[in-house]
Design an enzyme around this catalytic site. Structure first.
Site, PDB file in Angstrom:
ATOM      1  N   HIS A   1      22.512 117.379  67.397  1.00  0.00           N
ATOM      2  CA  HIS A   1      21.928 116.108  66.934  1.00  0.00           C
ATOM      3  C   HIS A   1      21.264 115.310  68.056  1.00  0.00           C
ATOM      4  O   HIS A   1      21.634 114.179  68.340  1.00  0.00           O
ATOM      5  CB  HIS A   1      23.000 115.255  66.238  1.00  0.00           C
ATOM      6  CG  HIS A   1      23.478 115.820  64.954  1.00  0.00           C
ATOM      7  ND1 HIS A   1      24.196 115.081  64.032  1.00  0.00           N
ATOM      8  CD2 HIS A   1      23.366 117.063  64.416  1.00  0.00           C
ATOM      9  CE1 HIS A   1      24.502 115.843  62.989  1.00  0.00           C
ATOM     10  NE2 HIS A   1      24.009 117.056  63.206  1.00  0.00           N
TER      11      HIS A   1
ATOM     12  N   GLN B   1      21.561 122.814  69.668  1.00  0.00           N
ATOM     13  CA  GLN B   1      20.342 122.258  69.088  1.00  0.00           C
ATOM     14  C   GLN B   1      19.422 121.640  70.135  1.00  0.00           C
ATOM     15  O   GLN B   1      18.416 121.014  69.793  1.00  0.00           O
ATOM     16  CB  GLN B   1      20.711 121.217  68.026  1.00  0.00           C
ATOM     17  CG  GLN B   1      21.448 121.823  66.845  1.00  0.00           C
ATOM     18  CD  GLN B   1      21.923 120.781  65.843  1.00  0.00           C
ATOM     19  OE1 GLN B   1      21.633 119.597  65.957  1.00  0.00           O
ATOM     20  NE2 GLN B   1      22.670 121.234  64.851  1.00  0.00           N
TER      21      GLN B   1
ATOM     22  N   TYR C   1      19.594 102.025  58.470  1.00  0.00           N
ATOM     23  CA  TYR C   1      19.518 103.062  57.451  1.00  0.00           C
ATOM     24  C   TYR C   1      20.873 103.651  57.076  1.00  0.00           C
ATOM     25  O   TYR C   1      20.934 104.638  56.348  1.00  0.00           O
ATOM     26  CB  TYR C   1      18.475 104.106  57.875  1.00  0.00           C
ATOM     27  CG  TYR C   1      17.113 103.480  57.821  1.00  0.00           C
ATOM     28  CD1 TYR C   1      16.358 103.502  56.669  1.00  0.00           C
ATOM     29  CD2 TYR C   1      16.636 102.732  58.906  1.00  0.00           C
ATOM     30  CE1 TYR C   1      15.150 102.845  56.585  1.00  0.00           C
ATOM     31  CE2 TYR C   1      15.422 102.067  58.839  1.00  0.00           C
ATOM     32  CZ  TYR C   1      14.687 102.116  57.672  1.00  0.00           C
ATOM     33  OH  TYR C   1      13.500 101.436  57.585  1.00  0.00           O
TER      34      TYR C   1
END
Length: 410
Positions: free
Chosen positions: A187, A123, A293
């Site tokens: 990620h 990624q 979060y």
């Protein structure tokens, strides 16, 4: 990392406010909160329930203004980030390590050279990009990329100036690295925006693997964060954890998984973020300074194996709820708020590129809640990686397949 860096930003001992039922594949999903049909018709991956009405599977909406979409070029190579130049052209990053200039009609420059080597495996690659607000005079560009180092890979931020002939980046300098380095190739996060005060806000991923995942909760790690830095890479003044013992002063918010979208709300000025969940649990968050979060403590997703993530809980006091989530996933990536008057019903709506969902998301937002969802360009068979509003008021979207779309009033 040392254990003393692991925190829940408000308190490590907050009690549960809600526990989830057992996970069950192919469970019946919640319905749209208004009684109208939601755009998602596939079954959810779990029986997890939303924390409030409209948090997922909101009623579908349809654009009534006639609009058109056109592919202005198909010659990009795995584009990842797109932004505007003051003259109306577009600057686009390509995953393997090139930048390209594009006109709104799709005319492409050659690859821009002088960019430090990226690690495009997995990624990684050349990721988010923005130009300095004073680009017309200083020609400065900022970008995010995955950098290979002896101790592993990092999400890095660099800057440099575009040469007068627009063929190369001059004086390229790495100004920030999200440490610690890790040998994984997933990620990285990688989006970048510039606030009105000139600070860079950058999203970093928690690097995916179980061994790095807890660092999203660590205030002395650069992983799984929104970081806020000056243009020289130093921590911006006024960051929420700047005076907290053991904290990295650049940390702006924490508890993120793989955040690939950032955008400022055009009315409130607040930062919004899109984030990849695991199997289910893709999120839209309204980012507040110092807020946590929740990943990997709370999530509306499950492991790819079908098991729970951690304790399998979705709510805990002191941890922020997403404004909106998807299950099954759509893989939300780059995003922008629409401010043009060309399609009035789209004003202040949030547009998000969907990778696995292969469409462009339109979210209607009122009072910081999602009140409608639409899927655009769903028949194109493209993974939409990023979207921006051009100087001309049209939307421009790029796809992993190399396309640049222009979307505007008919």
């Amino acid at each position: 990392m040392k254990n003393h860096g692991l925190i829940l930003i408000a308190s490590i001992c907050f009690g549960l406010t809600s526990c989830s039922p057992d996970v069950a594949d192919n469970a019946n999903p919640p319905t749209g909160s208004t009684g109208s049909a939601a755009v998602e018709t596939n079954p959810a991956n779990s029986t997890y329930r939303p924390a409030f009405s409209g948090q997922t599977r909101i009623a579908g909406v349809s654009t009534t203004t006639p609009f058109t979409s056109s592919v202005v070029t198909e010659s990009l190579r795995s584009p990842w980030g797109i932004t505007n130049l003051p003259d109306g052209r577009l600057l686009i990053t390509e995953k393997a390590g090139s930048m390209r200039l594009a006109t709104p009609a799709g005319q492409l420059s050659g690859p821009i050279t002088g960019i430090p080597a990226v690690n495009p495996a997995g990624q990684g690659g050349l990721l988010g990009v923005r130009v300095d607000p004073a680009f017309s005079t200083n020609r400065m560009i900022y970008w995010v990329f995955s950098e290979a180092r002896p101790d592993g890979n990092v999400t890095a931020v660099a800057k440099g100036t575009l040469s007068p002939d627009e063929t190369r980046i001059e004086g390229a300098t790495v100004i920030y690295r999200a440490l610690p380095a890790y040998s994984g190739i997933a990620h990285y996060g990688g989006r970048l925006v510039i606030d009105p005060a000139g600070n860079l806000l950058v999203s970093t991923g928690e690097r995916s693997d179980l061994v790095t995942r807890p660092q999203a909760q660590s205030i002395n790690s650069g992983l799984g964060k929104i970081i806020r830095i000056n243009k020289d890479g130093t921590a911006s003044s006024g960051n929420p954890l700047a005076t907290t013992a053991g904290a990295l002063p650049e940390v702006y918010s924490l508890g993120l998984r793989n955040p690939q979208g950032l955008a400022f709300h055009p009315v409130t000025g607040e930062l919004w973020e899109s984030e990849h969940g695991p199997r289910g649990g893709d999120e839209i968050n309204r980012i507040q300074p110092g807020a946590n979060y929740g990943w990997p403590i709370i999530t509306y997703g499950i492991e790819y194996s079908g098991t729970r993530v951690g304790e399998g809980i979705q709510q805990r006091e002191g941890l922020e709820q997403p404004v909106y989530y998807w299950d099954p996933v759509i893989s939300p990536s780059g995003m922008t708020f629409y401010t043009s008057n060309r399609i009035p019903e789209w004003q202040n709506n949030l547009f998000i590129g969907s990778l696995s969902g292969m469409h462009l998301v339109r979210l209607v937002i009122a009072n910081n809640r999602v009140v409608g969802e639409e899927r655009l360009l769903a028949g194109e068979g493209q993974r939409f990686r990023d979207v921006t509003q051009g100087i001309d008021g049209a939307l421009y979207a790029i796809t992993d397949g190399g396309r640049l779309y222009r979307i505007d009033r008919r």
